[in-house]
Design an enzyme around this catalytic site. Structure first.
Site, mmCIF file in Angstrom:
data_model
loop_
_atom_site.group_PDB
_atom_site.id
_atom_site.type_symbol
_atom_site.label_atom_id
_atom_site.label_comp_id
_atom_site.label_asym_id
_atom_site.label_seq_id
_atom_site.Cartn_x
_atom_site.Cartn_y
_atom_site.Cartn_z
ATOM 1 C CE LYS A 156 -36.076 34.264 21.748
ATOM 2 N NZ LYS A 156 -34.975 33.423 21.610
ATOM 3 C CG ASN A 157 -32.362 36.408 21.819
ATOM 4 O OD1 ASN A 157 -32.699 35.353 22.340
ATOM 5 N ND2 ASN A 157 -32.610 36.700 20.570
ATOM 6 N NE ARG A 190 -26.967 29.161 17.340
ATOM 7 C CZ ARG A 190 -26.138 28.524 16.512
ATOM 8 N NH1 ARG A 190 -26.483 27.347 16.027
ATOM 9 N NH2 ARG A 190 -24.979 29.048 16.172
ATOM 10 C CB CYS A 211 -35.660 29.994 14.650
ATOM 11 S SG CYS A 211 -36.562 30.829 15.940
ATOM 12 N NE ARG A 235 -29.584 30.065 14.350
ATOM 13 C CZ ARG A 235 -30.285 30.654 15.332
ATOM 14 N NH1 ARG A 235 -31.474 30.219 15.624
ATOM 15 N NH2 ARG A 235 -29.764 31.655 16.014
ATOM 16 C CG ASP A 248 -34.364 38.277 15.595
ATOM 17 O OD1 ASP A 248 -33.896 38.280 16.745
ATOM 18 O OD2 ASP A 248 -34.079 37.414 14.751
ATOM 19 C CB ILE A 259 -28.203 37.380 9.200
ATOM 20 C CG1 ILE A 259 -27.590 38.783 9.216
ATOM 21 C CG2 ILE A 259 -27.754 36.546 10.396
ATOM 22 C CD1 ILE A 259 -27.911 39.631 10.392
ATOM 23 N NE ARG A 310 -37.907 28.914 20.876
ATOM 24 C CZ ARG A 310 -37.019 29.195 19.908
ATOM 25 N NH1 ARG A 310 -37.326 28.996 18.650
ATOM 26 N NH2 ARG A 310 -35.842 29.690 20.216
HETATM 27 C C1 EPZ Z 1 -28.775 35.565 17.648
HETATM 28 O O1 EPZ Z 1 -28.438 34.463 16.887
HETATM 29 C C2 EPZ Z 1 -30.221 35.388 18.117
HETATM 30 N N1 EPZ Z 1 -30.367 34.191 18.933
HETATM 31 C C3 EPZ Z 1 -31.134 35.276 16.905
HETATM 32 O O2 EPZ Z 1 -32.476 35.216 17.363
HETATM 33 C C4 EPZ Z 1 -30.971 36.510 16.040
HETATM 34 O O3 EPZ Z 1 -31.765 36.343 14.881
HETATM 35 C C5 EPZ Z 1 -29.485 36.660 15.652
HETATM 36 O O4 EPZ Z 1 -28.691 36.740 16.845
HETATM 37 C C6 EPZ Z 1 -29.232 37.893 14.832
HETATM 38 O O5 EPZ Z 1 -29.522 39.010 15.566
HETATM 39 C C7 EPZ Z 1 -29.951 34.191 20.202
HETATM 40 O O6 EPZ Z 1 -29.388 35.147 20.707
HETATM 41 C C8 EPZ Z 1 -30.237 32.936 20.982
HETATM 42 P P1 EPZ Z 1 -26.026 32.470 14.605
HETATM 43 P P2 EPZ Z 1 -26.886 34.259 16.488
HETATM 44 O O7 EPZ Z 1 -26.700 31.147 14.553
HETATM 45 O O8 EPZ Z 1 -26.249 35.522 16.057
HETATM 46 C C9 EPZ Z 1 -23.175 32.330 11.056
HETATM 47 C C10 EPZ Z 1 -33.795 33.542 18.345
HETATM 48 O O9 EPZ Z 1 -34.204 32.388 18.453
HETATM 49 N N2 EPZ Z 1 -22.475 31.380 11.941
HETATM 50 O O10 EPZ Z 1 -24.753 32.597 15.315
HETATM 51 O O11 EPZ Z 1 -26.233 33.529 17.552
HETATM 52 C C11 EPZ Z 1 -24.578 31.860 10.728
HETATM 53 O O12 EPZ Z 1 -24.591 31.029 9.610
HETATM 54 C C12 EPZ Z 1 -33.015 33.925 17.136
HETATM 55 O O13 EPZ Z 1 -33.947 34.390 19.205
HETATM 56 C C13 EPZ Z 1 -21.502 30.555 11.420
HETATM 57 O O14 EPZ Z 1 -21.231 30.573 10.228
HETATM 58 O O15 EPZ Z 1 -27.070 33.448 15.186
HETATM 59 C C14 EPZ Z 1 -25.306 33.175 10.486
HETATM 60 O O16 EPZ Z 1 -25.044 33.615 9.170
HETATM 61 C C15 EPZ Z 1 -33.836 33.879 15.914
HETATM 62 N N3 EPZ Z 1 -20.840 29.704 12.256
HETATM 63 C C16 EPZ Z 1 -24.650 34.121 11.475
HETATM 64 O O17 EPZ Z 1 -23.372 33.552 11.773
HETATM 65 C C17 EPZ Z 1 -21.100 29.668 13.603
HETATM 66 O O18 EPZ Z 1 -20.438 28.907 14.333
HETATM 67 C C18 EPZ Z 1 -25.442 34.281 12.790
HETATM 68 O O19 EPZ Z 1 -25.881 32.994 13.102
HETATM 69 C C19 EPZ Z 1 -22.101 30.527 14.117
HETATM 70 C C20 EPZ Z 1 -22.780 31.374 13.271
#
Ligand code: EPZ
Length: 420
Positions: free
Chosen positions: A11-12, A82, A106, A111, A306, A328, A398
């Site tokens: 998916k991702n 997201r 989610c 986020r 995940d 995370i 999803r």
């Molecule tokens: C990706 O999210 C995935 N989503 C997530 O899957 C997955 O859990 C995650 O990677 C970890 O492997 C997608 O690819 C669409 P973030 P990611 O929101 O890394 C901090 C799904 O639905 N952060 O960026 O993009 C945040 O607080 C999900 O498939 C900031 O501080 O997640 C967190 O601690 C479930 N500021 C970390 O980074 C920002 O501007 C990752 O969060 C962005 C993020």
């Protein structure tokens, strides 16, 4: 439970290659796409922006640029997931402006999007933020004709932020360097395809990625084949460990699953791996509890967040005291309340769960808040005594295509109740 369960495309990864279609002059073709709700939303979103998306059957799609591309992401649609945020960078870098709304997805934490805003500003964009109902609207415009390459340090290795600045750097002037980049296999897969279509990307899969700006990309008929979904594979492997006599998870890549397989091997799970399969054999039908362990979620190649809910469930059936530290997302342990209602012995402090097993679980009504916890509820219901009802299965749909059909094929007594 016994038999074979196939894994679909990731998916991702598929979502981000679809978003990257904005950077192409010509049509791109994608294969092995999972037919899940987030993919349908992304295709709808691309269509509303003016891209021509066609489903070609057998999990294949084509996307080609339309005559006129809108630069505002529709609020309601993009707030369903997201990954919609990954469209912002390509639209901004190609058309000089983009408007998007704080994305949904989610319920696992705040986020934030500060990495995205700060990075766009560093690349020479002006950002205007305004309230939009109970959401936030971001209008971003480049001051010069193109974004400028620059060095971006991510304070956390965010996957979507890493992908955003790879995509933004492809059309920027000069070189963009991303430091403390995420290293997930989905990012490597996306980047390899973009490089084969003309992008100049080095270092993907390491903490420092360099992108040299250039013209729009051209696929010239080169197809993208989605890599196997390692989280879906991991979900089925944990299911097999919990209650299968002999289950083979096929069409997966064990090399992307080393963190999980290492932990399950340490716990005493008996499995074999091949090039694209993992076979779990429980000699006496999984009645022997496994040894408990401690894990901490980390970016790749560490233990994936995940799979956190699923490994916590596994620990409720392991012998002894285990611990899971979610590093995370700050609200990704909410589902534990429901596991406790089923009889699990789990104590939570801050972002750590302490699990004592093995405990027999009893059926109950479950509400899936996020797609991975939703899958953990299905697995909990499978091993619990009695019949459980899992609500809000849109969240599971999803990320998992026709999950009830694939589970039923390996002997699970599961039905989809059409909501009244
Ligand atoms: C990706 O999210 C995935 N989503 C997530 O899957 C997955 O859990 C995650 O990677 C970890 O492997 C997608 O690819 C669409 P973030 P990611 O929101 O890394 C901090 C799904 O639905 N952060 O960026 O993009 C945040 O607080 C999900 O498939 C900031 O501080 O997640 C967190 O601690 C479930 N500021 C970390 O980074 C920002 O501007 C990752 O969060 C962005 C993020």
């Amino acid at each position: 439970m016994a038999g074979h369960i196939p894994v679909n495309g990731a998916k991702n990864a598929a979502l981000k290659v679809l978003a990257a279609s904005i950077l192409f002059k010509d049509e791109i073709a994608l294969e092995n796409i999972p037919l899940i709700e987030d993919i349908k939303r992304m295709c709808e979103l691309l269509g509303e922006l003016g891209m021509e998306v066609k489903e070609k059957g057998r999990r294949s799609f084509t996307v080609r640029p339309g005559a006129k591309i809108a630069t505002e992401l529709p609020a309601e649609l993009s707030q369903k997931f997201r990954a919609s945020i990954v469209l912002a960078g390509p639209i901004l870098s190609r058309y000089g402006t983009v408007t998007f709304f704080f994305p949904g997805g989610c319920l696992i934490g705040k986020r934030p999007v500060d990495f995205f805003i700060e990075g766009f500003e560093k690349m020479g964009a002006r950002v205007r933020v305004s309230a939009h109902g109970d959401s936030v609207k971001y209008l971003i415009e480049t001051k010069a004709r193109r974004l400028m390459g620059t060095e971006i340090f991510l304070r956390a290795p965010s996957v979507t932020a890493t992908e955003t600045f790879i995509l933004s750097g492809i059309l920027a002037s000069g070189e963009t360097v991303i430091k403390n980049a995420a290293m997930e296999p989905e990012i490597v897969s996306l980047s390899n395809y973009l490089s084969a279509c003309g992008a100049k990307i080095r270092g993907v899969g390491t903490p420092t990625i360099r992108i040299k700006g250039g013209p729009c990309l051209e696929s010239r008929g080169l197809k993208y084949r989605t890599l196997p979904d390692r989280i879906e594979a991991g979900s089925f492997i944990i299911l097999g460990a919990l209650c299968a006599r002999d289950l083979t998870v096929t069409d997966c890549n064990p090399l992307d699953l080393e963190a999980l397989l290492s932990v399950l091997s340490h716990a005493g799970v008996n499995f074999k791996t091949g090039k694209d399969w993992v076979r779990i054999i429980n000699k006496n039908g999984a009645k022997i509890p496994f040894k408990a362990f401690n894990i901490k979620t980390q970016g790749y190649p560490g233990f994936p967040t995940d799979l956190q809910a699923l490994i916590t469930l596994f620990l409720t059936q392991s012998r002894g005291d285990g611990a899971v530290f979610e590093t995370i997302f700050e609200s990704r342990l909410e589902y534990i309340k429901s596991l406790r209602e089923m009889g699990a012995k789990i104590r939570v402090t801050e972002n750590q769960a302490f699990i004592r097993g093995p405990t027999a679980l009893r059926a109950t009504n479950l509400e899936s808040r996020d797609l991975r916890a939703g899958m953990a509820f299905i697995l909990a219901a499978i091993i619990a005594k009695g019949t459980s009802l899992v609500h809000n299965v849109y969240n599971i749909d999803r990320g998992y295509e026709k999950v009830e059909e694939r589970l039923a094929k390996v002997g699970v007594d599961i039905q989809r109740c059409v909501s009244s």
